[in-house]
Enzyme design. Structure first.
Site, PDB file in Angstrom:
ATOM      1  N   ILE A  23       0.859  -1.191   0.000  1.00 13.02           N
ATOM      2  CA  ILE A  23       0.000   0.000   0.000  1.00 13.02           C
ATOM      3  C   ILE A  23       0.894   1.240   0.000  1.00 13.02           C
ATOM      4  O   ILE A  23       0.666   2.178  -0.733  1.00 13.02           O
ATOM      5  CB  ILE A  23      -0.939   0.029   1.236  1.00 13.02           C
ATOM      6  CG1 ILE A  23      -1.884  -1.177   1.202  1.00 13.02           C
ATOM      7  CG2 ILE A  23      -1.743   1.328   1.246  1.00 13.02           C
ATOM      8  CD1 ILE A  23      -2.849  -1.229   2.391  1.00 13.02           C
ATOM      9  N   SER A  24       1.921   1.224   0.836  1.00 13.72           N
ATOM     10  CA  SER A  24       2.867   2.350   0.960  1.00 13.72           C
ATOM     11  C   SER A  24       2.137   3.691   0.850  1.00 13.72           C
ATOM     12  O   SER A  24       2.327   4.429  -0.108  1.00 13.72           O
ATOM     13  CB  SER A  24       3.996   2.242  -0.062  1.00 13.72           C
ATOM     14  OG  SER A  24       3.579   1.799  -1.329  1.00 13.72           O
TER      15      SER A  24
HETATM   16  N1  LIG Z   1      -5.082  -1.106   8.961  1.00 11.78           N
HETATM   17  C1  LIG Z   1      -4.771  -1.614   7.779  1.00 11.78           C
HETATM   18  N2  LIG Z   1      -4.601  -0.802   6.705  1.00 11.78           N
HETATM   19  C2  LIG Z   1      -4.293  -1.310   5.519  1.00 11.78           C
HETATM   20  N3  LIG Z   1      -4.108  -2.644   5.261  1.00 11.78           N
HETATM   21  C3  LIG Z   1      -4.262  -3.498   6.310  1.00 11.78           C
HETATM   22  C4  LIG Z   1      -4.597  -3.015   7.598  1.00 11.78           C
HETATM   23  N4  LIG Z   1      -4.690  -4.102   8.424  1.00 11.78           N
HETATM   24  C5  LIG Z   1      -4.417  -5.177   7.699  1.00 11.78           C
HETATM   25  N5  LIG Z   1      -4.151  -4.832   6.420  1.00 11.78           N
HETATM   26  C6  LIG Z   1      -3.715  -5.805   5.404  1.00 11.78           C
HETATM   27  O1  LIG Z   1      -2.321  -5.570   5.243  1.00 11.78           O
HETATM   28  C7  LIG Z   1      -1.991  -5.408   3.877  1.00 11.78           C
HETATM   29  C8  LIG Z   1      -1.133  -4.163   3.642  1.00 11.78           C
HETATM   30  O2  LIG Z   1       0.178  -4.374   4.049  1.00 11.78           O
HETATM   31  P1  LIG Z   1       1.305  -3.378   3.526  1.00 11.78           P
HETATM   32  O3  LIG Z   1       2.571  -3.853   4.134  1.00 11.78           O
HETATM   33  O4  LIG Z   1       1.237  -3.280   2.055  1.00 11.78           O
HETATM   34  O5  LIG Z   1       0.843  -1.989   4.183  1.00 11.78           O
HETATM   35  S1  LIG Z   1       1.670  -0.627   4.311  1.00 11.78           S
HETATM   36  O6  LIG Z   1       2.375  -0.415   3.045  1.00 11.78           O
HETATM   37  O7  LIG Z   1       2.604  -0.760   5.432  1.00 11.78           O
HETATM   38  O8  LIG Z   1       0.661   0.413   4.598  1.00 11.78           O
HETATM   39  C9  LIG Z   1      -3.286  -5.242   3.112  1.00 11.78           C
HETATM   40  O9  LIG Z   1      -3.103  -6.040   1.954  1.00 11.78           O
HETATM   41  P2  LIG Z   1      -3.566  -5.591   0.481  1.00 11.78           P
HETATM   42  O10 LIG Z   1      -5.048  -5.750   0.494  1.00 11.78           O
HETATM   43  O11 LIG Z   1      -2.885  -6.578  -0.403  1.00 11.78           O
HETATM   44  O12 LIG Z   1      -3.128  -4.196   0.210  1.00 11.78           O
HETATM   45  C10 LIG Z   1      -4.362  -5.732   4.055  1.00 11.78           C
HETATM   46  O13 LIG Z   1      -4.698  -7.064   3.717  1.00 11.78           O
END
Ligand SMILES: Nc1ncnc2c1ncn2[C@@H]1O[C@H](COP(=O)(O)OS(=O)(=O)O)[C@@H](OP(=O)(O)O)[C@H]1O
Ligand SMILES: Nc1ncnc2c1ncn2[C@@H]1O[C@H](COP(=O)(O)OP(=O)(O)O)[C@@H](O)[C@H]1O
Length: 208
Positions: free
Chosen positions: A110-111
């Site tokens: 997501i970054s």
């Molecule tokens: N609070 C919160 N906000 C956003 N996402 C959440 C959260 N909690 C759990 N998840 C799950 O964690 C995945 C995102 O991890 P990332 O390491 O890419 O996140 S970040 O870049 O540090 O923001 C994300 O995966 P993707 O759906 O593949 O993006 C979610 O499944």
């Protein structure tokens, strides 16, 4: 979490084989394709499709997926802003190593914070950091809700969920922006084709 170095009395050890030699061996140029966007915007799907297309062309790539890394090297991190910042910093450092190895490193996270992505960009020679923005509307991502997390976030059962009660800062000058066309999202293979064309045009898929 501090990013200030605590190590003292350390030196840089030169290695006998350099990046240029590895790139020649692989006939490709190491770089980082950094895919950013909301949860459910299609980051992992694009990463997988791109990796498959590259593999079928004989190009070596490796995916660093945020979700997966949180099972291992980043398992100590949560989703507080400082944890996300440390998550992105670590993945940036790992991606830099993969690029130095000569691979096309596909980072899919997501970054959400611009400063963190920009810090990763600054770790690499500029042209070797290719930021791909999955610019999909929140409504689409939420309607997909592949993991049911948006539903939990709306119900207040997850706090600090990106796009709901935690910010996503859009890139200001990314290399590639992926958007819907008249409300329709292209198939993953077509989206991968867009990135592949960019890599080809910029000369990453061969060494002169
Ligand atoms: N609070 C919160 N906000 C956003 N996402 C959440 C959260 N909690 C759990 N998840 C799950 O964690 C995945 C995102 O991890 P990332 O390491 O890419 O996140 S970040 O870049 O540090 O923001 C994300 O995966 P993707 O759906 O593949 O993006 C979610 O499944
Ligand atoms: N280009 C696309 N067209 C249609 N559906 C897609 C596309 N890309 C992803 N999806 C679907 O959207 C959902 C979320 O995709 P995913 O790649 O897991 O997103 P992210 O990694 O950003 O969370 C999945 O069900 C996936 O099949």
């Amino acid at each position: 979490m501090s990013t200030i170095s605590n190590s003292t009395n350390i030196f840089w050890q030169e290695c006998p084989v350099g990046k240029a030699e590895r790139q020649k061996l692989l006939n490709q140029k190491g770089c980082v394709v950094w895919i950013t966007g909301l949860s459910g915007s299609g980051k992992s799907t694009l990463a997988c499709s791109l990796s498959r297309e590259l593999h079928s062309r004989g190009k070596l790539s490796y995916i660093l997926d945020g979700d997966n890394l949180r099972h291992g090297i980043n398992k100590d991190l949560g989703f507080k802003p400082e944890d996300r910042t440390e998550n992105i910093r670590r993945v940036g450092e790992i991606a830099k190593l993969f690029a130095d190895a000569g691979l096309i490193c596909i980072a899919s996270l997501i970054s959400p914070y611009r400063k963190d992505r920009d810090a990763c960009r600054a770790m690499l020679p500029d042209a070797n950091f290719i930021e791909v923005f999955m610019n999909m509307p929140l409504e689409l991502c939420e309607s997909r809700d592949a993991k049911g997390l948006y539903k939990l976030a709306r119900a207040g059962k997850i706090r600090g969920f990106t796009g709901i009660d935690d910010p996503y800062e859009q890139p200001l000058n990314c290399e590639i922006e992926i958007q819907q066309n008249n409300g329709v999202c292209l198939l993953p293979a077509a989206l991968a084709g867009q990135v592949l064309t960019y890599l080809e045009e910029k000369g990453f898929l061969q060494v002169e």
